[in-house]
Enzyme design. Structure first.
Site, mmCIF file in Angstrom:
data_model
loop_
_atom_site.group_PDB
_atom_site.id
_atom_site.type_symbol
_atom_site.label_atom_id
_atom_site.label_comp_id
_atom_site.label_asym_id
_atom_site.label_seq_id
_atom_site.Cartn_x
_atom_site.Cartn_y
_atom_site.Cartn_z
ATOM 1 N N SER A 1 -3.502 -3.885 5.201
ATOM 2 C CA SER A 1 -2.228 -3.612 4.418
ATOM 3 C C SER A 1 -2.311 -4.520 3.313
ATOM 4 O O SER A 1 -3.144 -4.320 2.382
ATOM 5 C CB SER A 1 -1.198 -4.114 5.427
ATOM 6 O OG SER A 1 0.174 -3.595 4.743
ATOM 7 N N ASP B 1 -0.618 7.730 7.413
ATOM 8 C CA ASP B 1 0.058 6.479 7.381
ATOM 9 C C ASP B 1 1.526 6.591 7.012
ATOM 10 O O ASP B 1 1.847 7.378 6.151
ATOM 11 C CB ASP B 1 -0.714 5.843 6.089
ATOM 12 C CG ASP B 1 -0.112 4.331 6.106
ATOM 13 O OD1 ASP B 1 0.783 3.901 6.376
ATOM 14 O OD2 ASP B 1 -1.017 3.388 5.714
ATOM 15 N N HIS C 1 0.065 3.720 10.149
ATOM 16 C CA HIS C 1 -0.506 2.565 9.629
ATOM 17 C C HIS C 1 -1.184 1.527 10.281
ATOM 18 O O HIS C 1 -2.206 0.891 9.897
ATOM 19 C CB HIS C 1 1.046 1.764 8.884
ATOM 20 C CG HIS C 1 0.443 0.633 7.980
ATOM 21 N ND1 HIS C 1 -0.115 0.790 6.704
ATOM 22 C CD2 HIS C 1 0.902 -0.654 8.116
ATOM 23 C CE1 HIS C 1 -0.159 -0.389 6.362
ATOM 24 N NE2 HIS C 1 0.427 -1.176 7.047
#
Length: 797
Positions: free
Chosen positions: A666, A739, A773
């Site tokens: 991330s 995601d 994610h």
């Protein structure tokens, strides 16, 4: 002749390394890593409200691709299993067992076949446990009696768990308020025939909305969303008898007053929006009696598509509406005095109110707050603690409030990032209503703190005298080979507490302890599932950046590594940048060598078994003091952090600094891309599920409050995409194909890879099917570990 040369040339072009599409099946990592990754997940442990029972919740270590492939509907920021009527991202358990805290009784709950258990809740009296079981076409409700050991299915496959928990225990523990699906119809694509174009408009108001995923897009989406979230509410007793309570509506949540005479219910209303998720849709809050009769509409909020800039901004009107825990039936809420706009000058930002049922009189103001309200701990008619915060300064305050007179004073005024000065949180216990509020005796409260210091982590219990303002330390965990953490206070008068103990090689287990005698007794005995790491060397490194900011990271060296001969190892650094407003708090550390080593795909720890040195959770603070924002000097600080980390390990003589890789997930992926473009420190980088073009998140990202038009150059500089031409170091890009995180669209990685590829960079992109994610499927996680291992072996070894 022309064609004889051209055809072989074209054929060779398609075989150039890194240019062709690879058709790989899922791979598994090497044996050393697989042994750690393919493990049985230890149970999640919960303590009953009366602190007499320990519930062990077991779940599979990973999900499977087939589980991720359940038909999924994406609407209004939600991902829904529309066939069953529950979130498609739900975490399920497949085993439950119970043990008495004294260890005298242990038993297993015999669950349904192929159970998918979630929404597990003890009853208020701790004698029962309710939970849901998800089946192909619905969610059913079970209740387990801890005393008789009987499991009963009280509702068949008809619960609605899309928006909120599908049931709430009533205070008497003999019934539940349950949400039932209004419709089990599943809309098919063929039904979604457009009836007109999609039109959006703007009325000229300025707003600061971030980018969101999975929003409504069409009128057909609106209809489907309403069908899926609509439910009716009914009482269900322990024998399965259903009594109607409220008709169909879009119920968002419900809560009972402490005396059990009222229930407050929030509902979604139209109009819906195509630019914000469901929690910004209009809402109405009503209070009803137990027969479902309306007592009072207590709040109404409009569609929130317009938000002022800044993390300290909020919506206008009543918010944070809850029952006051120490009163029979009194609501509390706050209202912004500045219209919710943090940019507007104001002496006071928020005002705290109480409103007593049946709400015939007007709400009573308790206090005005200079900063933004951040919660309250209710105690009694004399004492309550009100918290406030202001993002720009990272300041937080705690006020001691007299709820009867309104008199208040600040007892704590601190930087909320200053972990060394954290006073902890007040102990809360059950009151006469069965709800939890701050425990107070003779004007004294009791606080439990984590106890982070420069020397280590020493949890504590303080006694705070509200009358004198003096603190008295009742207990501090002693220095030992084990790290102690305080789970809860059992009986402050007797000195009984519940703690967990752990070390780098001993899994955290619970113990009862008496702080007066020091005696303790084991409650759980969970084995270490990662025994192959037992001989790995682990230490916390403390070092400094060039500008004096103190940094830290946890260093792992392979088992048997000879620190006297100092063989030069390749080094892997895993990190995540964090923003601070001053250098002193940026230099504080929570790294702990006594913390249990729990390897996961979310770090590089696995590779210590493959002959690498690993610096895990390396501190990467980004500091913006005074009027300067952290991102104003993001890149030079990033490089300084990396250089300091490499220097610290290199000075010990353990590594070959020409063989260092950096990685992150991330915002850590974003960091990795910047480091490869702006330094020559690394031989390789691994970036997972990152965002690389900040112009695609133009109204802020991470902790950045300015928008693109405030400072276009900042957004360009902060975009690794713009410096892709400077990346000459091999980079592995990994991203979930689905995601769901705002800002990290899968497109971010796809476009960044395309830029790197066309600019002649050495890059590999792996898109994981069905993953969001965070990664969940066993097949994908094992393949990620294999990809990372192959990449590191190639470019570092």
């Amino acid at each position: 002749m022309k064609y004889k040369f051209l055809i072989p040339f074209l054929f060779l072009c398609t075989l150039r390394p890194g240019q062709a599409q690879e058709n790989l099946t899922f791979q598994k990592p090497p044996a050393e890593i697989l042994k750690l990754a393919d493990f049985q997940r230890p149970p999640v442990i919960r303590i009953s409200p009366d602190k007499k029972w320990v519930l062990f919740q077991y779940r599979p270590t990973y999900k499977t691709l087939s589980e991720l492939g359940v038909e999924e509907t994406k609407l209004a920021g939600l991902r829904i299993n529309s066939l069953a009527g529950i979130s498609s991202t739900e975490t399920y358990y497949d085993g439950l067992s119970i043990q008495s805290v004294d260890g005298k009784e242990t038993f297993k709950i015999n669950l349904p076949v192929e159970a998918l258990i979630s929404n597990i809740e003890f009853s208020p009296d701790s004698k029962k446990i309710a939970f849901t079981n998800t089946k192909n076409y619905g969610v059913e409700l079970y209740v387990f009696d801890v005393i008789t050991k009987q499991l009963t299915r009280v509702v068949q496959e008809n619960l609605n768990a899309v928006l909120h928990a599908p049931f709430t225990w009533y205070k008497t523990s003999d019934r539940l308020l349950v949400s039932f699906r209004a419709s089990t119809k599943v809309r098919k694509d063929s039904e979604d025939i457009p009836k007109g174009p999609i039109i959006s408009s703007s009325d000229g108001q300025i707003s600061q909305l971030r980018t969101y995923q999975d929003l409504l897009k069409t009128p057909a989406d609106e209809e489907q969303f309403q069908e899926l979230v609509s439910s009716s509410l009914a009482w269900v007793d322990l024998n399965g008898k259903i009594t109607k309570f409220k008709d169909e509506d879009m119920y968002l949540n419900s809560s009972f007053s402490p005396d059990g005479q009222y229930v407050m219910i929030s509902t979604l209303k139209k109009p819906f929006s195509y630019v914000v998720p469901f929690n910004s849709f209009p809402q109405e809050v009503n209070v009803y009696d137990l027969q479902g009769n309306l007592v009072k509409k207590v709040n109404e909020t409009p569609l929130m598509e317009i938000m002022p800039k800044g993390f300290s901004s909020t919506r206008p009107g009543k918010r944070s509406m809850n029952w006051r825990s120490d009163k029979a039936a009194t609501l509390t809420f706050v209202e912004a005095l500045d219209g919710g706009d943090a940019n507007k000058p104001a002496e006071y930002r928020d005002e705290l109110f109480v409103w007593e049922a049946p709400f015939q009189a007007a709400p009573k103001s308790l206090m005005k707050i200079k900063d933004r309200y951040a919660g309250v701990n209710w105690g009694n008619d004399e004492y309550a603690l009100v918290n406030s915060q202001w993002y720009d300064t990272r300041n937080s305050k705690t006020y001691l409030l007299n709820p009867t007179t309104g008199a208040n004073k600040v007892i704590y005024d601190r930087n909320n990032q200053d972990i060394y000065s954290d006073p902890g949180s007040p102990y809360r216990d059950k009151n006469e209503f069965g709800t939890y509020n701050m425990y107070i005796k003779n004007g004294k409260s009791y606080w439990v703190g984590s106890g982070f210091t420069k020397e280590g982590e020493f949890p504590f219990i303080d006694e705070y005298d509200f009358k004198t303002g003096k603190k008295k330390r009742l207990y501090t965990a002693k220095e030992s080979d084990m790290q102690e953490r305080i789970s809860s206070i059992v009986d402050i008068e007797k000195g009984d507490i519940l703690v967990s103990l752990q070390s780098a090689t001993q899994f955290p287990n619970y113990y009862t302890k008496n702080i007066k005698s020091g005696k303790q007794k084991a409650v759980t005995q969970i084995e270490n599932p990662f025994s192959s790491l037992n001989k790995v060397h682990k230490e916390v490194l403390n070092y400094k950046r060039k500008d004096g900011v103190e940094l830290s990271g946890t260093l792992y060296l392979p088992a048997g590594y000879d620190k006297t001969k100092k063989e030069k190892l390749p080094l892997l650094i895993w990190a995540y940048p964090r923003e601070y407003k001053d250098k002193s708090t940026a230099g504080q550390s929570t790294a702990n060598p006594k913390e249990f080593t729990f390897p996961s795909y979310g770090s590089f720890i696995y590779w210590v078994t493959r002959g690498y040195a690993v610096l895990d959770n390396a501190a990467f603070p980004i500091v913006g003091e005074g009027t300067q924002e952290p991102n104003d000097t993001f890149i030079p600080q990033l490089v300084a952090n990396a250089e300091a980390a490499i220097d610290a390990v290199d000075q010990l003589g353990y590594i070959d600094r020409k063989k260092v890789a950096v990685g992150g997930h991330s915002y850590g992926a974003f960091m990795t891309a910047h480091l490869l473009a702006n330094s020559n420190l690394f031989a390789a980088g691994i970036a997972r599920s990152g965002a690389y073009n900040r112009t695609l998140t133009p109204f802020g990202f991470q902790s950045e409050q300015r928008n693109f038009w405030d400072d276009p150059q900042l957004y360009m500089t902060m975009s690794p995409f713009m410096s892709a031409n400077r990346v000459k170091t091999p980079i592995l890009l990994i991203h979930g194909a689905a995601d769901n995180n705002p800002g990290t669209f899968t497109l971010q990685t796809e476009r960044y890879f395309q830029a790197l590829k066309n600019l002649g960079g050495t890059a590999r992109m792996v898109i994981l099917p069905r993953e969001s994610h965070g990664y969940a499927a066993k097949e994908n996680i094992f393949h990620v570990l294999w990809e990372q291992d192959q990449f590191l072996e190639k470019y570092l070894k």
